[in-house]
Every structure is written in structure tokens, then in C-alpha cells.
Design a protein around this motif. Structure first.
Motif, PDB file in Angstrom:
ATOM      1  N   ARG A 192      42.015  36.460  40.921  1.00  0.00           N
ATOM      2  CA  ARG A 192      43.027  35.624  41.572  1.00  0.00           C
ATOM      3  C   ARG A 192      43.054  34.212  40.989  1.00  0.00           C
ATOM      4  O   ARG A 192      43.107  33.237  41.719  1.00  0.00           O
ATOM      5  CB  ARG A 192      42.751  35.539  43.069  1.00  0.00           C
ATOM      6  N   TRP A 193      43.029  34.093  39.699  1.00  0.00           N
ATOM      7  CA  TRP A 193      43.012  32.770  39.094  1.00  0.00           C
ATOM      8  C   TRP A 193      43.997  32.707  37.927  1.00  0.00           C
ATOM      9  O   TRP A 193      44.385  33.711  37.373  1.00  0.00           O
ATOM     10  CB  TRP A 193      41.615  32.375  38.635  1.00  0.00           C
ATOM     11  N   VAL A 194      44.401  31.491  37.611  1.00  0.00           N
ATOM     12  CA  VAL A 194      45.330  31.234  36.512  1.00  0.00           C
ATOM     13  C   VAL A 194      44.691  30.189  35.609  1.00  0.00           C
ATOM     14  O   VAL A 194      44.193  29.170  36.081  1.00  0.00           O
ATOM     15  CB  VAL A 194      46.690  30.722  37.041  1.00  0.00           C
TER      16      VAL A 194
ATOM     17  N   GLN B 209      44.649  27.235  32.831  1.00  0.00           N
ATOM     18  CA  GLN B 209      45.519  26.127  32.441  1.00  0.00           C
ATOM     19  C   GLN B 209      44.892  25.374  31.277  1.00  0.00           C
ATOM     20  O   GLN B 209      43.704  25.063  31.300  1.00  0.00           O
ATOM     21  CB  GLN B 209      45.716  25.173  33.613  1.00  0.00           C
TER      22      GLN B 209
ATOM     23  N   THR C 229      45.933  35.315  32.745  1.00  0.00           N
ATOM     24  CA  THR C 229      47.180  34.711  33.188  1.00  0.00           C
ATOM     25  C   THR C 229      47.114  33.219  32.900  1.00  0.00           C
ATOM     26  O   THR C 229      46.179  32.536  33.323  1.00  0.00           O
ATOM     27  CB  THR C 229      47.385  34.938  34.688  1.00  0.00           C
TER      28      THR C 229
ATOM     29  N   LEU D 299      48.998  29.422  33.058  1.00  0.00           N
ATOM     30  CA  LEU D 299      50.020  28.603  33.691  1.00  0.00           C
ATOM     31  C   LEU D 299      50.989  28.130  32.623  1.00  0.00           C
ATOM     32  O   LEU D 299      50.581  27.581  31.607  1.00  0.00           O
ATOM     33  CB  LEU D 299      49.365  27.402  34.387  1.00  0.00           C
TER      34      LEU D 299
END
Length: 75
Positions: free
Chosen positions: A47-49, A51, A72, A74
Motif C-alpha cells: 500500500r505504498w507509492v 516518489q 507504483t 507518483l
């Protein structure tokens, strides 16, 4: 001095300090050795993005590593 760090609402994790300029291959190695393990030890599961800014080392060879590992990012 340059650094790479992982931080989230859960707190901070790996911090790497460098007394030299980090190149694209160095960055990819840092991600490979630290990114997912930092997320896991933070209790974030998937559950992380991720950056990062558009520094040239972030957009070169590391980009293919990020795609292959299905991180994933950002936009």
C-alpha cells in the motif's frame, strides 16, 4: 554529502549517506537493496507509492528497474 532515505507516515527506515556523487547505477543498487525492504519493515505491505524527482539518475536506468519490479510511482 548526499543521502537516500525512506520515510512514510509509519516513520523512517533506511538512510544511506554518500560523500560522493551518486550515478544512475548507484541509484539502481540503492533501490534494489533498500526500497522494498524499507516498505516491508514499515508495515506498508503493497500500500505504498514511490516518489522521486526528475533528476537524470532517477529517469535513466533506474526507470527500467522500477517497471520490472512493478513499483507504483507518483506521477
Amino acid at each position: 554529502m548526499m543521502c537516500w532515505a525512506c520515510f512514510s507516515s509509519s516513520g523512517t527506515e533506511n538512510l544511506k549517506l554518500f560523500e560522493r556523487i551518486i550515478k544512475s547505477n548507484d541509484y539502481r543498487t540503492i533501490l534494489d537493496e533498500n526500497l522494498k525492504t524499507s516498505a516491508q519493515s514499515s508495515g506498508l505491505a503493497r500500500r505504498w507509492v514511490f516518489q522521486h524527482e526528475n533528476d537524470s539518475k532517477h529517469t535513466s536506468k533506474s526507470t527500467s528497474w522500477i517497471r520490472k519490479t512493478k513499483v507504483t510511482v507518483l506521477s
